[in-house]
Design a protein around this motif. Structure first.
Motif, mmCIF file in Angstrom:
data_model
loop_
_atom_site.group_PDB
_atom_site.id
_atom_site.type_symbol
_atom_site.label_atom_id
_atom_site.label_comp_id
_atom_site.label_asym_id
_atom_site.label_seq_id
_atom_site.Cartn_x
_atom_site.Cartn_y
_atom_site.Cartn_z
ATOM 1 N N CYS A 28 -21.883 6.165 -4.117
ATOM 2 C CA CYS A 28 -22.778 7.307 -4.312
ATOM 3 C C CYS A 28 -24.230 6.904 -4.016
ATOM 4 O O CYS A 28 -24.526 5.725 -3.815
ATOM 5 N N SER A 29 -25.118 7.894 -4.027
ATOM 6 C CA SER A 29 -26.521 7.641 -3.678
ATOM 7 C C SER A 29 -27.391 7.338 -4.897
ATOM 8 O O SER A 29 -28.580 7.047 -4.753
ATOM 9 N N PHE A 30 -26.808 7.396 -6.104
ATOM 10 C CA PHE A 30 -27.620 7.250 -7.310
ATOM 11 C C PHE A 30 -28.271 5.871 -7.407
ATOM 12 O O PHE A 30 -29.422 5.743 -7.836
ATOM 13 N N LEU A 31 -27.523 4.854 -7.016
ATOM 14 C CA LEU A 31 -28.077 3.496 -7.090
ATOM 15 C C LEU A 31 -29.229 3.337 -6.106
ATOM 16 O O LEU A 31 -30.216 2.646 -6.395
ATOM 17 N N ASP A 32 -29.132 3.996 -4.951
ATOM 18 C CA ASP A 32 -30.245 3.977 -3.984
ATOM 19 C C ASP A 32 -31.484 4.624 -4.600
ATOM 20 O O ASP A 32 -32.603 4.121 -4.440
ATOM 21 N N ASP A 33 -31.272 5.750 -5.303
ATOM 22 C CA ASP A 33 -32.392 6.440 -5.947
ATOM 23 C C ASP A 33 -33.024 5.547 -7.018
ATOM 24 O O ASP A 33 -34.254 5.503 -7.143
ATOM 25 N N LEU A 34 -32.183 4.873 -7.773
ATOM 26 C CA LEU A 34 -32.692 4.001 -8.836
ATOM 27 C C LEU A 34 -33.481 2.832 -8.253
ATOM 28 O O LEU A 34 -34.582 2.519 -8.717
ATOM 29 N N LEU A 35 -32.930 2.197 -7.223
ATOM 30 C CA LEU A 35 -33.590 1.028 -6.631
ATOM 31 C C LEU A 35 -34.760 1.426 -5.734
ATOM 32 O O LEU A 35 -35.537 0.559 -5.312
ATOM 33 N N GLU A 36 -34.894 2.712 -5.451
ATOM 34 C CA GLU A 36 -36.058 3.200 -4.714
ATOM 35 C C GLU A 36 -37.335 2.968 -5.521
ATOM 36 O O GLU A 36 -38.437 2.889 -4.972
ATOM 37 N N LEU A 37 -37.172 2.832 -6.833
ATOM 38 C CA LEU A 37 -38.328 2.616 -7.708
ATOM 39 C C LEU A 37 -38.941 1.230 -7.531
ATOM 40 O O LEU A 37 -39.938 0.902 -8.171
ATOM 41 N N ARG A 38 -38.340 0.410 -6.665
ATOM 42 C CA ARG A 38 -38.956 -0.882 -6.320
ATOM 43 C C ARG A 38 -40.161 -0.695 -5.415
ATOM 44 O O ARG A 38 -41.017 -1.577 -5.315
ATOM 45 N N ASP A 39 -40.220 0.448 -4.760
ATOM 46 C CA ASP A 39 -41.317 0.743 -3.838
ATOM 47 C C ASP A 39 -42.585 1.070 -4.642
ATOM 48 O O ASP A 39 -42.654 2.072 -5.345
ATOM 49 N N GLU A 40 -43.587 0.214 -4.519
ATOM 50 C CA GLU A 40 -44.817 0.399 -5.287
ATOM 51 C C GLU A 40 -45.635 1.587 -4.785
ATOM 52 O O GLU A 40 -46.487 2.096 -5.504
ATOM 53 N N LEU B 91 -44.381 4.608 -3.753
ATOM 54 C CA LEU B 91 -43.534 5.803 -3.732
ATOM 55 C C LEU B 91 -44.381 7.049 -3.969
ATOM 56 O O LEU B 91 -45.195 7.094 -4.898
ATOM 57 N N SER B 92 -44.200 8.060 -3.113
ATOM 58 C CA SER B 92 -45.036 9.260 -3.202
ATOM 59 C C SER B 92 -44.752 10.040 -4.478
ATOM 60 O O SER B 92 -43.689 9.912 -5.093
ATOM 61 N N LYS B 93 -45.712 10.892 -4.857
ATOM 62 C CA LYS B 93 -45.572 11.709 -6.058
ATOM 63 C C LYS B 93 -44.403 12.675 -5.934
ATOM 64 O O LYS B 93 -43.652 12.890 -6.893
ATOM 65 N N GLU B 94 -44.228 13.245 -4.734
ATOM 66 C CA GLU B 94 -43.122 14.177 -4.503
ATOM 67 C C GLU B 94 -41.779 13.481 -4.676
ATOM 68 O O GLU B 94 -40.850 14.032 -5.290
ATOM 69 N N SER B 95 -41.674 12.249 -4.157
ATOM 70 C CA SER B 95 -40.424 11.490 -4.290
ATOM 71 C C SER B 95 -40.138 11.158 -5.747
ATOM 72 O O SER B 95 -38.981 11.198 -6.191
ATOM 73 N N GLN B 96 -41.181 10.846 -6.499
ATOM 74 C CA GLN B 96 -40.997 10.534 -7.921
ATOM 75 C C GLN B 96 -40.511 11.765 -8.687
ATOM 76 O O GLN B 96 -39.626 11.668 -9.537
ATOM 77 N N GLU B 97 -41.071 12.912 -8.380
ATOM 78 C CA GLU B 97 -40.711 14.134 -9.106
ATOM 79 C C GLU B 97 -39.272 14.559 -8.807
ATOM 80 O O GLU B 97 -38.602 15.127 -9.670
ATOM 81 N N SER B 98 -38.803 14.295 -7.587
ATOM 82 C CA SER B 98 -37.439 14.687 -7.219
ATOM 83 C C SER B 98 -36.399 13.631 -7.578
ATOM 84 O O SER B 98 -35.200 13.871 -7.451
ATOM 85 N N ASN B 99 -36.857 12.469 -8.038
ATOM 86 C CA ASN B 99 -35.955 11.367 -8.380
ATOM 87 C C ASN B 99 -35.674 11.375 -9.888
ATOM 88 O O ASN B 99 -36.573 11.157 -10.692
ATOM 89 N N TRP B 100 -34.438 11.630 -10.262
ATOM 90 C CA TRP B 100 -34.055 11.712 -11.672
ATOM 91 C C TRP B 100 -34.409 10.441 -12.440
ATOM 92 O O TRP B 100 -34.713 10.476 -13.624
ATOM 93 N N PHE B 101 -34.407 9.297 -11.755
ATOM 94 C CA PHE B 101 -34.599 8.007 -12.421
ATOM 95 C C PHE B 101 -36.064 7.597 -12.534
ATOM 96 O O PHE B 101 -36.366 6.573 -13.152
ATOM 97 N N SER B 102 -36.971 8.360 -11.967
ATOM 98 C CA SER B 102 -38.386 7.987 -12.025
ATOM 99 C C SER B 102 -38.928 8.198 -13.431
ATOM 100 O O SER B 102 -38.372 8.965 -14.240
ATOM 101 N N ALA B 103 -40.042 7.539 -13.730
ATOM 102 C CA ALA B 103 -40.669 7.670 -15.046
ATOM 103 C C ALA B 103 -41.129 9.106 -15.314
ATOM 104 O O ALA B 103 -40.862 9.647 -16.404
ATOM 105 N N PRO B 104 -41.801 9.786 -14.354
ATOM 106 C CA PRO B 104 -42.212 11.167 -14.613
ATOM 107 C C PRO B 104 -41.031 12.092 -14.908
ATOM 108 O O PRO B 104 -41.108 12.960 -15.784
ATOM 109 N N SER B 105 -39.915 11.899 -14.190
ATOM 110 C CA SER B 105 -38.741 12.746 -14.402
ATOM 111 C C SER B 105 -38.133 12.503 -15.784
ATOM 112 O O SER B 105 -37.804 13.448 -16.503
ATOM 113 N N ALA B 106 -37.981 11.231 -16.154
ATOM 114 C CA ALA B 106 -37.398 10.900 -17.464
ATOM 115 C C ALA B 106 -38.282 11.414 -18.595
ATOM 116 O O ALA B 106 -37.779 11.950 -19.602
#
Length: 463
Positions: A254-266, A268-283
Protein backbone atom coordinates in the motif's frame (compact mmCIF):
# COMPACT_ATOMS: atom_id res chain seq x y z
CA UNK A 1 39.73 -108.70 -22.58
CA UNK A 2 36.10 -109.45 -22.43
CA UNK A 3 36.31 -108.62 -18.79
CA UNK A 4 37.86 -105.29 -19.65
CA UNK A 5 35.21 -104.50 -22.23
CA UNK A 6 32.50 -105.52 -19.88
CA UNK A 7 33.99 -103.28 -17.20
CA UNK A 8 34.13 -100.41 -19.62
CA UNK A 9 30.52 -100.97 -20.58
CA UNK A 10 29.54 -101.04 -16.98
CA UNK A 11 31.41 -97.75 -16.36
CA UNK A 12 29.78 -95.97 -19.33
CA UNK A 13 26.42 -94.44 -18.38
CA UNK A 14 23.39 -95.67 -20.19
CA UNK A 15 22.04 -93.24 -22.82
CA UNK A 16 18.71 -93.09 -21.01
CA UNK A 17 20.43 -91.97 -17.82
CA UNK A 18 22.29 -89.31 -19.72
CA UNK A 19 19.05 -88.08 -21.25
CA UNK A 20 17.33 -88.02 -17.87
CA UNK A 21 20.19 -86.04 -16.36
CA UNK A 22 20.16 -83.53 -19.24
CA UNK A 23 16.38 -83.07 -18.98
CA UNK A 24 16.69 -82.59 -15.22
CA UNK A 25 19.54 -80.13 -15.75
CA UNK A 26 17.56 -78.14 -18.32
CA UNK A 27 14.61 -77.97 -15.91
CA UNK A 28 16.97 -76.83 -13.18
CA UNK A 29 18.40 -74.13 -15.49
CA UNK A 30 14.85 -73.00 -16.36
CA UNK A 31 13.87 -72.79 -12.72
CA UNK A 32 17.04 -70.87 -11.94
CA UNK A 33 16.17 -68.31 -14.60
CA UNK A 34 12.76 -67.86 -12.99
CA UNK A 35 14.44 -67.61 -9.63
CA UNK A 36 16.81 -64.98 -11.00
CA UNK A 37 13.91 -62.95 -12.30
CA UNK A 38 12.15 -63.29 -8.97
CA UNK A 39 15.32 -62.20 -7.16
CA UNK A 40 15.70 -59.23 -9.47
CA UNK A 41 12.09 -58.19 -8.91
CA UNK A 42 12.48 -58.55 -5.18
CA UNK A 43 15.65 -56.46 -5.13
CA UNK A 44 14.12 -53.78 -7.39
CA UNK A 45 11.03 -53.56 -5.21
CA UNK A 46 13.17 -53.36 -2.08
CA UNK A 47 15.44 -50.56 -3.30
CA UNK A 48 12.66 -48.65 -5.09
CA UNK A 49 10.52 -48.74 -1.95
CA UNK A 50 13.41 -47.51 0.16
CA UNK A 51 14.10 -44.68 -2.31
CA UNK A 52 10.44 -43.63 -2.43
CA UNK A 53 9.97 -43.59 1.31
CA UNK A 54 10.71 -46.57 3.44
CA UNK A 55 10.30 -50.31 3.36
CA UNK A 56 6.74 -50.26 4.55
CA UNK A 57 3.90 -48.15 3.32
CA UNK A 58 2.90 -47.47 6.90
CA UNK A 59 6.23 -45.64 7.43
CA UNK A 60 5.98 -43.40 4.34
CA UNK A 61 4.79 -40.48 6.50
CA UNK A 62 8.31 -40.26 7.90
CA UNK A 63 9.55 -39.02 4.53
CA UNK A 64 6.98 -36.23 4.10
CA UNK A 65 8.79 -32.84 4.42
CA UNK A 66 7.94 -31.04 7.62
CA UNK A 67 5.71 -28.03 6.99
CA UNK A 68 4.53 -27.10 10.47
CA UNK A 69 6.72 -25.91 13.29
CA UNK A 70 5.10 -25.33 16.63
CA UNK A 71 5.75 -21.93 18.15
CA UNK A 72 7.34 -22.00 21.60
CA UNK A 73 4.87 -21.67 24.44
CA UNK A 74 5.06 -18.75 26.87
CA UNK A 75 6.76 -20.88 29.53
CA UNK A 76 9.41 -22.15 27.06
CA UNK A 77 11.69 -19.18 27.61
CA UNK A 78 14.83 -20.80 26.24
CA UNK A 79 13.13 -21.83 22.99
CA UNK A 80 11.67 -18.34 22.61
CA UNK A 81 15.08 -16.73 23.08
CA UNK A 82 16.65 -19.16 20.61
CA UNK A 83 13.96 -18.36 18.04
CA UNK A 84 14.38 -14.61 18.51
CA UNK A 85 18.16 -14.82 18.21
CA UNK A 86 18.02 -17.01 15.11
CA UNK A 87 15.55 -14.61 13.44
CA UNK A 88 17.75 -11.64 14.34
CA UNK A 89 20.80 -13.35 12.83
CA UNK A 90 18.82 -14.22 9.69
CA UNK A 91 17.59 -10.62 9.26
CA UNK A 92 21.10 -9.27 9.83
CA UNK A 93 22.43 -11.56 7.12
CA UNK A 94 19.69 -10.40 4.76
CA UNK A 95 20.51 -6.79 5.61
CA UNK A 96 24.18 -7.30 4.75
CA UNK A 97 23.14 -8.60 1.32
CA UNK A 98 21.63 -5.21 0.46
CA UNK A 99 23.52 -2.37 -1.23
CA UNK A 100 24.73 0.31 1.16
CA UNK A 101 25.09 4.02 0.31
CA UNK A 102 28.69 3.68 -0.86
CA UNK A 103 27.83 0.77 -3.17
CA UNK A 104 24.85 2.65 -4.58
CA UNK A 105 27.05 5.65 -5.25
CA UNK A 106 29.60 3.42 -7.00
CA UNK A 107 26.82 1.91 -9.12
CA UNK A 108 25.72 5.39 -10.19
CA UNK A 109 29.29 6.32 -11.21
CA UNK A 110 29.58 3.12 -13.28
CA UNK A 111 26.27 3.74 -15.03
CA UNK A 112 27.18 7.34 -15.77
CA UNK A 113 30.58 6.27 -17.10
CA UNK A 114 29.00 3.74 -19.49
CA UNK A 115 26.23 5.94 -20.89
CA UNK A 116 25.71 5.61 -24.63
CA UNK A 117 25.08 8.67 -26.85
CA UNK A 118 23.02 10.36 -28.13
CA UNK A 119 21.36 11.83 -25.04
CA UNK A 120 17.57 11.52 -25.07
CA UNK A 121 16.49 15.00 -24.04
CA UNK A 122 18.16 15.44 -20.64
CA UNK A 123 18.26 11.72 -19.83
CA UNK A 124 21.45 9.69 -20.08
CA UNK A 125 20.87 6.32 -21.78
CA UNK A 126 22.59 2.94 -21.79
CA UNK A 127 22.36 0.02 -24.22
CA UNK A 128 22.28 -3.68 -23.36
CA UNK A 129 25.98 -4.30 -24.06
CA UNK A 130 27.11 -1.49 -21.76
CA UNK A 131 24.45 -2.55 -19.26
CA UNK A 132 26.05 -6.03 -19.07
CA UNK A 133 29.51 -4.50 -18.68
CA UNK A 134 28.32 -2.44 -15.70
CA UNK A 135 26.76 -5.60 -14.23
CA UNK A 136 30.10 -7.40 -14.37
CA UNK A 137 31.93 -4.51 -12.66
CA UNK A 138 29.27 -3.60 -10.07
CA UNK A 139 29.87 -6.58 -7.82
CA UNK A 140 27.92 -9.68 -6.72
CA UNK A 141 25.26 -7.74 -4.78
CA UNK A 142 24.13 -6.04 -8.00
CA UNK A 143 23.99 -9.21 -10.09
CA UNK A 144 20.23 -9.74 -9.58
CA UNK A 145 19.46 -6.29 -11.05
CA UNK A 146 21.39 -6.82 -14.29
CA UNK A 147 19.14 -9.34 -16.02
CA UNK A 148 17.48 -9.37 -19.42
CA UNK A 149 14.09 -9.33 -17.68
CA UNK A 150 14.84 -6.08 -15.82
CA UNK A 151 16.24 -4.48 -18.97
CA UNK A 152 13.14 -5.44 -20.99
CA UNK A 153 10.88 -4.10 -18.23
CA UNK A 154 12.53 -0.66 -18.48
CA UNK A 155 12.79 -0.63 -22.27
CA UNK A 156 10.30 1.78 -23.84
CA UNK A 157 10.38 3.65 -27.13
CA UNK A 158 14.04 4.48 -27.57
CA UNK A 159 14.94 4.03 -31.28
CA UNK A 160 18.38 2.65 -30.30
CA UNK A 161 17.00 0.03 -27.88
CA UNK A 162 18.43 1.76 -24.81
CA UNK A 163 17.04 2.36 -21.33
CA UNK A 164 17.22 5.42 -19.11
CA UNK A 165 20.03 5.31 -16.56
CA UNK A 166 17.96 7.33 -14.09
CA UNK A 167 14.96 4.99 -14.41
CA UNK A 168 17.16 1.95 -13.84
CA UNK A 169 18.88 3.52 -10.84
CA UNK A 170 15.51 4.50 -9.34
CA UNK A 171 14.36 0.91 -9.87
CA UNK A 172 17.38 -0.38 -7.93
CA UNK A 173 16.85 2.22 -5.19
CA UNK A 174 13.19 1.24 -4.87
CA UNK A 175 14.04 -2.45 -4.58
CA UNK A 176 16.70 -1.79 -1.97
CA UNK A 177 14.30 0.43 -0.02
CA UNK A 178 11.57 -2.22 -0.10
CA UNK A 179 13.92 -4.89 1.22
CA UNK A 180 15.29 -2.56 3.89
CA UNK A 181 11.76 -1.68 4.99
CA UNK A 182 10.68 -5.31 5.01
CA UNK A 183 13.63 -6.22 7.21
CA UNK A 184 12.89 -3.23 9.47
CA UNK A 185 9.24 -4.26 9.86
CA UNK A 186 10.20 -7.92 10.38
CA UNK A 187 12.26 -6.93 13.41
CA UNK A 188 8.97 -5.97 15.09
CA UNK A 189 7.22 -9.17 14.05
CA UNK A 190 7.31 -10.81 17.47
CA UNK A 191 5.40 -13.91 16.34
CA UNK A 192 7.69 -14.32 13.32
CA UNK A 193 4.72 -15.21 11.11
CA UNK A 194 4.92 -12.38 8.56
CA UNK A 195 2.37 -10.05 10.15
CA UNK A 196 2.29 -7.23 12.69
CA UNK A 197 -0.14 -6.87 15.55
CA UNK A 198 -1.35 -3.45 16.62
CA UNK A 199 1.22 -3.23 19.43
CA UNK A 200 4.02 -4.25 17.01
CA UNK A 201 3.14 -1.48 14.55
CA UNK A 202 2.83 1.01 17.40
CA UNK A 203 6.39 0.19 18.51
CA UNK A 204 7.65 0.53 14.92
CA UNK A 205 6.09 3.98 14.41
CA UNK A 206 7.10 5.20 17.89
CA UNK A 207 10.76 4.43 17.16
CA UNK A 208 10.42 5.93 13.68
CA UNK A 209 9.29 9.36 14.93
CA UNK A 210 12.81 10.69 15.76
CA UNK A 211 13.93 9.92 12.18
CA UNK A 212 11.20 12.08 10.60
CA UNK A 213 12.18 15.79 10.51
CA UNK A 214 8.56 16.88 9.86
CA UNK A 215 7.63 15.56 13.32
CA UNK A 216 10.38 17.39 15.20
CA UNK A 217 7.88 19.89 16.59
CA UNK A 218 5.69 17.26 18.26
CA UNK A 219 5.76 17.25 22.04
CA UNK A 220 6.62 13.90 23.58
CA UNK A 221 3.38 13.99 25.56
CA UNK A 222 1.52 13.81 22.22
CA UNK A 223 3.51 10.82 20.92
CA UNK A 224 1.02 8.21 22.15
CA UNK A 225 -1.90 10.02 20.45
CA UNK A 226 0.11 10.46 17.26
CA UNK A 227 1.04 6.77 17.18
CA UNK A 228 -2.60 5.79 17.74
CA UNK A 229 -3.71 8.12 14.92
CA UNK A 230 -1.12 6.72 12.50
CA UNK A 231 -1.71 3.05 13.36
CA UNK A 232 -5.49 3.31 12.95
CA UNK A 233 -5.16 4.19 9.26
CA UNK A 234 -3.16 1.04 8.61
CA UNK A 235 -5.60 -1.18 10.46
CA UNK A 236 -8.77 0.49 9.18
CA UNK A 237 -7.86 -0.08 5.53
CA UNK A 238 -5.63 -3.19 5.70
CA UNK A 239 -7.54 -5.22 8.29
CA UNK A 240 -11.19 -5.08 7.11
CA UNK A 241 -12.07 -8.29 8.96
CA UNK A 242 -10.71 -6.82 12.21
CA UNK A 243 -8.38 -9.73 12.94
CA UNK A 244 -6.00 -7.49 14.86
CA UNK A 245 -3.05 -8.15 12.57
CA UNK A 246 -1.76 -7.01 9.17
CA UNK A 247 0.52 -8.83 6.74
CA UNK A 248 3.88 -7.12 6.28
CA UNK A 249 3.45 -7.76 2.56
CA UNK A 250 0.22 -5.70 2.57
CA UNK A 251 1.94 -2.84 4.40
CA UNK A 252 4.66 -2.75 1.74
CA UNK A 253 2.14 -2.95 -1.11
CA UNK A 254 0.00 0.00 0.00
CA UNK A 255 0.97 3.68 -0.23
CA UNK A 256 0.61 4.46 3.48
CA UNK A 257 4.24 3.72 4.30
CA UNK A 258 5.32 6.04 1.47
CA UNK A 259 3.14 8.78 2.98
CA UNK A 260 4.63 8.19 6.41
CA UNK A 261 8.23 8.19 5.18
CA UNK A 262 7.52 11.28 3.09
CA UNK A 263 7.86 13.14 6.39
CA UNK A 264 11.63 12.69 6.04
CA UNK A 265 11.55 15.53 3.53
CA UNK A 266 12.47 18.69 5.44
CA UNK A 267 11.03 20.89 2.68
CA UNK A 268 7.61 19.23 2.39
CA UNK A 269 5.04 21.76 1.17
CA UNK A 270 2.15 22.94 3.34
CA UNK A 271 -0.38 21.45 0.91
CA UNK A 272 1.35 18.05 1.07
CA UNK A 273 1.35 18.16 4.87
CA UNK A 274 -2.35 18.98 5.03
CA UNK A 275 -3.28 16.12 2.68
CA UNK A 276 -1.01 13.63 4.47
CA UNK A 277 -2.82 11.81 7.30
CA UNK A 278 0.51 11.13 9.04
CA UNK A 279 1.75 14.73 9.13
CA UNK A 280 1.84 16.69 12.39
CA UNK A 281 -0.78 19.27 11.26
CA UNK A 282 -3.17 16.48 10.22
CA UNK A 283 -2.75 14.52 13.47
CA UNK A 284 -3.19 17.69 15.55
CA UNK A 285 -6.28 18.63 13.53
CA UNK A 286 -7.98 15.26 14.17
CA UNK A 287 -7.07 15.22 17.84
CA UNK A 288 -8.08 18.88 18.22
CA UNK A 289 -11.51 18.10 16.76
CA UNK A 290 -11.91 15.28 19.26
CA UNK A 291 -11.07 17.56 22.18
CA UNK A 292 -13.47 20.24 20.92
CA UNK A 293 -16.31 17.71 20.68
CA UNK A 294 -15.60 16.43 24.20
CA UNK A 295 -17.53 19.15 26.05
CA UNK A 296 -17.55 17.42 29.45
CA UNK A 297 -13.77 16.70 29.17
CA UNK A 298 -14.08 13.07 30.26
CA UNK A 299 -11.97 11.82 27.35
CA UNK A 300 -14.95 10.15 25.65
CA UNK A 301 -17.68 11.22 23.23
CA UNK A 302 -21.39 10.73 23.79
CA UNK A 303 -23.88 10.60 20.92
CA UNK A 304 -24.86 14.21 21.60
CA UNK A 305 -21.23 15.33 21.49
CA UNK A 306 -20.54 13.39 18.27
CA UNK A 307 -23.62 14.96 16.63
CA UNK A 308 -21.63 18.22 16.30
CA UNK A 309 -19.01 16.51 14.11
CA UNK A 310 -18.21 18.31 10.86
CA UNK A 311 -21.10 20.53 9.80
CA UNK A 312 -23.32 19.02 12.55
CA UNK A 313 -25.72 17.69 9.91
CA UNK A 314 -25.40 13.91 10.43
CA UNK A 315 -28.82 12.41 11.13
CA UNK A 316 -29.70 11.12 14.59
CA UNK A 317 -30.78 7.79 13.04
CA UNK A 318 -27.31 7.27 11.59
CA UNK A 319 -25.62 8.27 14.87
CA UNK A 320 -27.83 5.75 16.71
CA UNK A 321 -26.49 3.04 14.43
CA UNK A 322 -22.91 4.19 15.04
CA UNK A 323 -23.30 3.71 18.79
CA UNK A 324 -25.12 0.41 18.30
CA UNK A 325 -22.48 -1.18 16.08
CA UNK A 326 -19.20 0.40 17.16
CA UNK A 327 -17.24 -0.35 20.30
CA UNK A 328 -18.27 1.98 23.14
CA UNK A 329 -17.68 2.20 26.87
CA UNK A 330 -20.84 2.85 28.90
CA UNK A 331 -22.42 4.29 25.77
CA UNK A 332 -19.51 6.61 24.92
CA UNK A 333 -16.88 6.48 22.18
CA UNK A 334 -13.12 6.54 22.80
CA UNK A 335 -10.46 8.11 20.58
CA UNK A 336 -9.62 4.89 18.71
CA UNK A 337 -13.25 4.29 17.72
CA UNK A 338 -13.55 7.97 16.78
CA UNK A 339 -10.57 7.58 14.42
CA UNK A 340 -12.33 4.76 12.55
CA UNK A 341 -15.40 6.97 12.29
CA UNK A 342 -13.37 9.88 10.87
CA UNK A 343 -11.46 7.66 8.42
CA UNK A 344 -14.74 6.25 7.11
CA UNK A 345 -16.41 9.63 6.60
CA UNK A 346 -13.34 11.32 5.11
CA UNK A 347 -12.65 8.50 2.62
CA UNK A 348 -16.14 7.54 1.43
CA UNK A 349 -14.90 6.56 -2.02
CA UNK A 350 -12.71 3.79 -0.58
CA UNK A 351 -14.11 0.22 -0.31
CA UNK A 352 -13.09 -0.09 3.36
CA UNK A 353 -14.94 3.13 4.23
CA UNK A 354 -18.00 2.03 2.27
CA UNK A 355 -17.91 -1.30 4.09
CA UNK A 356 -17.92 0.55 7.44
CA UNK A 357 -20.91 2.74 6.48
CA UNK A 358 -22.76 -0.09 4.73
CA UNK A 359 -22.65 -2.15 7.92
CA UNK A 360 -24.35 0.74 9.74
CA UNK A 361 -27.01 1.13 7.04
CA UNK A 362 -27.71 -2.61 6.87
CA UNK A 363 -29.80 -2.64 10.07
CA UNK A 364 -30.98 -6.26 9.82
CA UNK A 365 -27.61 -7.59 8.67
CA UNK A 366 -29.15 -8.91 5.44
CA UNK A 367 -26.18 -8.10 3.22
CA UNK A 368 -28.16 -5.64 1.11
CA UNK A 369 -30.16 -2.39 1.27
CA UNK A 370 -33.77 -2.50 0.14
CA UNK A 371 -36.42 0.22 -0.32
CA UNK A 372 -37.49 -0.05 3.33
CA UNK A 373 -33.92 0.59 4.55
CA UNK A 374 -33.43 3.54 2.23
CA UNK A 375 -36.75 5.04 3.35
CA UNK A 376 -35.88 4.51 7.02
CA UNK A 377 -32.68 6.58 6.76
CA UNK A 378 -34.00 9.17 4.32
CA UNK A 379 -36.96 10.03 6.60
CA UNK A 380 -34.40 11.47 9.02
CA UNK A 381 -33.12 13.72 6.20
CA UNK A 382 -36.70 14.86 5.50
CA UNK A 383 -37.22 15.68 9.20
CA UNK A 384 -34.04 17.76 9.24
CA UNK A 385 -35.23 19.63 6.15
CA UNK A 386 -38.48 20.52 7.94
CA UNK A 387 -36.53 21.79 10.96
CA UNK A 388 -34.56 24.09 8.65
CA UNK A 389 -37.75 25.37 7.01
CA UNK A 390 -37.14 23.54 3.72
CA UNK A 391 -39.72 21.70 1.67
CA UNK A 392 -39.03 17.94 2.04
CA UNK A 393 -38.11 16.08 -1.14
CA UNK A 394 -40.18 13.06 -2.18
CA UNK A 395 -38.55 9.76 -1.15
CA UNK A 396 -39.83 8.10 -4.31
CA UNK A 397 -37.78 10.47 -6.46
CA UNK A 398 -34.65 9.98 -4.33
CA UNK A 399 -35.09 6.21 -4.32
CA UNK A 400 -35.30 6.12 -8.12
CA UNK A 401 -32.20 8.31 -8.44
CA UNK A 402 -30.23 6.07 -6.06
CA UNK A 403 -31.12 2.90 -7.99
CA UNK A 404 -30.32 4.66 -11.29
CA UNK A 405 -26.90 5.69 -9.95
CA UNK A 406 -25.99 2.30 -8.53
CA UNK A 407 -27.57 0.05 -11.18
CA UNK A 408 -27.55 -3.02 -8.88
CA UNK A 409 -27.68 -6.56 -10.27
CA UNK A 410 -30.93 -7.12 -8.38
CA UNK A 411 -33.30 -4.19 -9.17
CA UNK A 412 -34.73 -4.33 -5.63
CA UNK A 413 -31.54 -4.75 -3.58
CA UNK A 414 -28.27 -2.84 -3.31
CA UNK A 415 -25.26 -4.80 -2.06
CA UNK A 416 -21.93 -3.46 -0.90
CA UNK A 417 -20.33 -4.75 -4.09
CA UNK A 418 -22.95 -2.85 -6.12
CA UNK A 419 -21.98 0.35 -4.33
CA UNK A 420 -18.27 -0.23 -4.92
CA UNK A 421 -18.76 -1.16 -8.59
CA UNK A 422 -20.94 1.89 -9.27
CA UNK A 423 -18.27 4.36 -8.06
CA UNK A 424 -21.21 6.32 -6.61
CA UNK A 425 -21.02 4.90 -3.08
CA UNK A 426 -19.83 8.18 -1.56
CA UNK A 427 -22.76 10.09 -3.09
CA UNK A 428 -25.37 7.49 -2.08
CA UNK A 429 -24.18 7.28 1.53
CA UNK A 430 -24.01 11.08 1.80
CA UNK A 431 -27.61 11.35 0.63
CA UNK A 432 -28.76 8.92 3.33
CA UNK A 433 -26.80 10.05 6.40
CA UNK A 434 -25.91 13.73 6.06
CA UNK A 435 -28.23 16.67 5.34
CA UNK A 436 -25.31 18.73 4.06
CA UNK A 437 -24.32 15.85 1.74
CA UNK A 438 -27.89 15.60 0.43
CA UNK A 439 -28.12 19.39 -0.08
CA UNK A 440 -24.83 19.34 -2.01
CA UNK A 441 -26.16 16.57 -4.24
CA UNK A 442 -29.49 18.33 -4.82
CA UNK A 443 -27.81 21.64 -5.75
CA UNK A 444 -24.88 20.15 -7.69
CA UNK A 445 -25.83 21.89 -10.94
CA UNK A 446 -26.09 25.31 -9.24
CA UNK A 447 -22.76 24.75 -7.45
CA UNK A 448 -21.04 23.79 -10.71
CA UNK A 449 -22.46 26.89 -12.43
CA UNK A 450 -21.25 29.11 -9.57
CA UNK A 451 -17.78 27.57 -9.78
CA UNK A 452 -17.67 28.28 -13.51
CA UNK A 453 -18.82 31.87 -12.96
CA UNK A 454 -16.15 32.35 -10.30
CA UNK A 455 -13.42 31.03 -12.55
CA UNK A 456 -14.59 33.24 -15.45
CA UNK A 457 -14.61 36.28 -13.18
CA UNK A 458 -11.11 35.46 -12.02
CA UNK A 459 -9.95 35.20 -15.65
CA UNK A 460 -11.46 38.65 -16.42
CA UNK A 461 -9.78 40.14 -13.37
CA UNK A 462 -6.44 38.76 -14.53
CA UNK A 463 -6.88 40.40 -17.93
Amino acid sequence: MNFTVNMAKEQLPHWSDILKRRIAKSKKDESSEEEKKADETELFTKYYTQWKGGRHKDESYKNIPRFYYRLPAEDEVLLQKLREESRAVFLQRKSRELLDNEELQNLWFLLDKHQVPPVNGEEAMINYEAYQQVGEKAGPKCKKFFTARVYAKLLHNDPYGRISIMQFFNYVMRKVWLHQTRIGLSLYDVAGQGYLRESDLENYILELIPTLPQLDGLEKSFYSFYVCTAVRKFFFFLDPLRTGKIKIQDILACSFLDDLLELRDEELSKESQESNWFSAPSALRVYGQYLNLDKDHNGMLSKEELSRYGTATLTSVFLDRVFQECLTYDGEMDYKTYLDFVLALENRKEPAALQYIFKLLDMENQGYLNVFTLNYFFRAIQEQMKLHGQEPVSFQDVKDEIFDMVKPKDPFKITLQDLVNSCQGDTVTSILIDLNGFWTYENREVLVANDNDSSNTADLDDT
